[in-house]
Design an enzyme around this catalytic site. Sequence first.
Site, PDB file in Angstrom:
ATOM      1  N   TYR A 134       0.841  -1.199   0.000  1.00 34.36           N
ATOM      2  CA  TYR A 134       0.000   0.000   0.000  1.00 34.36           C
ATOM      3  C   TYR A 134       0.873   1.245   0.000  1.00 34.36           C
ATOM      4  O   TYR A 134       1.629   1.489   0.937  1.00 34.36           O
ATOM      5  CB  TYR A 134      -0.885  -0.060   1.255  1.00 34.36           C
ATOM      6  CG  TYR A 134      -1.846   1.066   1.485  1.00 34.36           C
ATOM      7  CD1 TYR A 134      -2.245   1.946   0.493  1.00 34.36           C
ATOM      8  CD2 TYR A 134      -2.409   1.232   2.756  1.00 34.36           C
ATOM      9  CE1 TYR A 134      -3.154   2.954   0.743  1.00 34.36           C
ATOM     10  CE2 TYR A 134      -3.315   2.226   3.028  1.00 34.36           C
ATOM     11  CZ  TYR A 134      -3.684   3.091   2.018  1.00 34.36           C
ATOM     12  OH  TYR A 134      -4.583   4.093   2.283  1.00 34.36           O
ATOM     13  N   LYS A 162      -1.552  -1.361  -3.984  1.00 33.46           N
ATOM     14  CA  LYS A 162      -2.636  -0.392  -3.824  1.00 33.46           C
ATOM     15  C   LYS A 162      -2.016   0.998  -3.928  1.00 33.46           C
ATOM     16  O   LYS A 162      -1.225   1.402  -3.079  1.00 33.46           O
ATOM     17  CB  LYS A 162      -3.337  -0.554  -2.473  1.00 33.46           C
ATOM     18  CG  LYS A 162      -4.422   0.497  -2.215  1.00 33.46           C
ATOM     19  CD  LYS A 162      -4.988   0.385  -0.806  1.00 33.46           C
ATOM     20  CE  LYS A 162      -5.985   1.500  -0.514  1.00 33.46           C
ATOM     21  NZ  LYS A 162      -6.461   1.454   0.893  1.00 33.46           N
TER      22      LYS A 162
END
Length: 294
Positions: A134, A162
């Site tokens: 992320y 992400k």
Amino acid sequence: MKITDTQTWTAVVTPMHENGELHLEDLASLIHKQDAAGNGVLVLGSTGEGLALGLEDKKQVVKTASSLNVDVPIMVGVGGFNLRDQLEWIEYCHQFEIDAFLLVTPLYSKPGPKGQTQWFKSLLDAADKPCMIYNVPSRTGVKMSVEMLKELKDHPNFEVVKEASGSIADFQKYSASAPELAFYSGDDALTPFFAMAGCKGLVSVASNVWPEAVHRYVEWALAGRGPELLPLWQECSDILFEAPNPVPVKVLLEEKGWISSSRLRPPLTEDEVKDISLLKNADQMIRNWYEKTN
């Protein structure tokens, strides 16, 4: 199970009682709503206030989420700045029926490429599940390293990135550096643009309050129907993020009667929402759109 089997993942809020204690019944109810919509569930992410919760609270969230016998996959957030703590957390989670981990760029310390590579390799080696890394520099203070991606892109547990930098240029730079990986949007409003750049799905905040509608929104965006989704979804997303996430989401969830209280852990507070009528209007607009598209 592959993370990419699911296009829409919901970063679920962590409901609380008025006294600030966890409301596990409300959490279970929210997860069942995501299951009904076909959305994967991420617990203890930024939206779930994972860093504001103590270890025992986090354990209760994972126990609850993994015990519900839902059909959709469950992902657990891993994030902080103490590597040993994160490795112990991954080991703890291994005993439960979860499907994936979300590994956040280290917080506060702003590590360079070598430090990031060592950090993520340690976590990926420890995990026995597919992982999503992320990138969220607005929260961590450092961008994900391109060099780290190139070094770790072939790790067997590294499946998805992400991307939540808010920059399409950064998205394209990262995806070009590691074409073997799948990339997901971490920004609800930018998903149509990321879809045109090749993203495979969305990790959503908005799907907390609009689970079925966001599911359709992602399907349409990935099918190249982005122009049809604008400007309605941008306008409603702007309203939903007018105050720090997840403040407006929790306020609207309480207004809809989906959770008992919009209580947050300090330093977040419901007082940041100055006009709930804007949230109610956005809710009505999205519900109208969803009904018209049925």
